[in-house]
Design a protein around this motif. Structure first.
Motif, PDB file in Angstrom:
ATOM      1  N   UNK A  20       0.834  -1.209   0.000  1.00  0.00           N
ATOM      2  CA  UNK A  20       0.000   0.000   0.000  1.00  0.00           C
ATOM      3  C   UNK A  20       0.870   1.261   0.000  1.00  0.00           C
ATOM      4  N   UNK A  21       1.988   1.228   0.708  1.00  0.00           N
ATOM      5  CA  UNK A  21       2.897   2.378   0.763  1.00  0.00           C
ATOM      6  C   UNK A  21       3.397   2.706  -0.641  1.00  0.00           C
ATOM      7  N   UNK A  22       3.873   1.700  -1.357  1.00  0.00           N
ATOM      8  CA  UNK A  22       4.361   1.916  -2.719  1.00  0.00           C
ATOM      9  C   UNK A  22       3.277   2.419  -3.655  1.00  0.00           C
ATOM     10  N   UNK A  30       1.318  10.800  -9.597  1.00  0.00           N
ATOM     11  CA  UNK A  30       0.470  10.898 -10.784  1.00  0.00           C
ATOM     12  C   UNK A  30       0.267   9.615 -11.572  1.00  0.00           C
ATOM     13  N   UNK A  31       0.673   8.487 -11.039  1.00  0.00           N
ATOM     14  CA  UNK A  31       0.515   7.217 -11.760  1.00  0.00           C
ATOM     15  C   UNK A  31      -0.838   6.580 -11.475  1.00  0.00           C
ATOM     16  N   UNK A  32      -1.413   5.970 -12.505  1.00  0.00           N
ATOM     17  CA  UNK A  32      -2.562   5.081 -12.360  1.00  0.00           C
ATOM     18  C   UNK A  32      -1.940   3.703 -12.142  1.00  0.00           C
ATOM     19  N   UNK A  33      -2.034   3.182 -10.931  1.00  0.00           N
ATOM     20  CA  UNK A  33      -1.314   1.965 -10.553  1.00  0.00           C
ATOM     21  C   UNK A  33      -2.188   0.723 -10.715  1.00  0.00           C
ATOM     22  N   UNK A  34      -1.613  -0.287 -11.355  1.00  0.00           N
ATOM     23  CA  UNK A  34      -2.220  -1.607 -11.452  1.00  0.00           C
ATOM     24  C   UNK A  34      -1.293  -2.568 -10.724  1.00  0.00           C
ATOM     25  N   UNK A  35      -1.829  -3.324  -9.784  1.00  0.00           N
ATOM     26  CA  UNK A  35      -1.013  -4.235  -8.991  1.00  0.00           C
ATOM     27  C   UNK A  35      -1.062  -5.644  -9.572  1.00  0.00           C
ATOM     28  N   UNK A  49      -6.828  -8.005  -0.624  1.00  0.00           N
ATOM     29  CA  UNK A  49      -6.962  -7.827  -2.073  1.00  0.00           C
ATOM     30  C   UNK A  49      -8.103  -6.888  -2.418  1.00  0.00           C
ATOM     31  N   UNK A  50      -9.241  -7.006  -1.753  1.00  0.00           N
ATOM     32  CA  UNK A  50     -10.367  -6.120  -2.047  1.00  0.00           C
ATOM     33  C   UNK A  50     -10.013  -4.667  -1.756  1.00  0.00           C
ATOM     34  N   UNK A  51      -9.325  -4.418  -0.650  1.00  0.00           N
ATOM     35  CA  UNK A  51      -8.909  -3.052  -0.302  1.00  0.00           C
ATOM     36  C   UNK A  51      -7.909  -2.510  -1.317  1.00  0.00           C
ATOM     37  N   UNK A  52      -6.974  -3.344  -1.751  1.00  0.00           N
ATOM     38  CA  UNK A  52      -5.981  -2.903  -2.721  1.00  0.00           C
ATOM     39  C   UNK A  52      -6.619  -2.643  -4.079  1.00  0.00           C
ATOM     40  N   UNK A  53      -7.604  -3.446  -4.449  1.00  0.00           N
ATOM     41  CA  UNK A  53      -8.345  -3.206  -5.690  1.00  0.00           C
ATOM     42  C   UNK A  53      -9.094  -1.884  -5.618  1.00  0.00           C
TER      43      UNK A  53
END
Length: 178
Positions: A20-22, A30-35, A49-53
């Motif tokens: 989550x920090x990263x 400004x990045x749209x992040x996809x994990x 996973x639900x929170x990160x999504x």
């Protein structure tokens, strides 16, 4: 102007427990992040996973999709591998693509995408000759591997410091908006 897409690829190493920090630091830049995580790393974060999504606005991916399924992630403008493990660095350099994460990384070289790898490993692993060979191979292929110097400095086995993991160094090594 649309937001640039960053695939954050996380391997099974302790900083993944703080992914989550990263993500949040990348979003602030400004990045749209996809994990995307390795299957082993998925086990480490499965409970969130639900929170990160929700945080990224994209599903967390850890396995290949079926050929009949549509891509659920937008194409990346850059990739950050953090934390990058000893295992992933070595397999990647050899062209092994037995996980979604490795498949994306091996293709990224051929696509000439900007890729930054921030390892997390101990000094015993760093002393293995395969790491030096394969890090050299990845760098020759255009990958920025932040190992040693101003990047990640391997720690004594079982004595890693999660608070010192240099997320900001890795994010600064990514291409800036242009």
């Amino acid at each position: 102007m649309t937001q640039r897409v960053l695939y954050m690829v996380a391997c099974a190493a302790p900083p993944t427990t703080r992914i989550r920090v990263g993500i949040e630091r990348a979003q602030l830049r400004g990045w749209d992040v996809c994990l995307v995580v390795t299957p082993s790393a998925y086990r480490w974060i499965e409970h969130e996973v639900d929170e990160l999504s929700a945080l990224t606005g994209h599903p967390v991916r850890f396995q290949y999709k079926l050929p009949t399924e549509v891509d659920v992630l937008p194409p990346p403008d850059a990739i950050l591998v953090a934390p990058a493990t000893f295992n992933t660095l070595n397999k990647w350099a050899l062209g092994i693509a037995d996980t979604l994460a490795l498949g994306l990384l091996t293709e990224a070289i051929g696509l000439q995408l900007p890729v930054v790898a921030l390892p997390y490993l101990n000094a015993a692993q760093a002393g293995h000759p395969a790491l030096a060979r394969n890090t050299t191979e990845l760098r020759a292929a255009g990958v920025t591997v932040l190992l040693g110097g101003d990047g990640f400095v391997p720690h004594v086995p079982k004595h890693g410091d999660l608070d010192a993991y240099p997320w900001d160094v890795a994010l600064a090594a990514l291409p800036q908006k242009g």
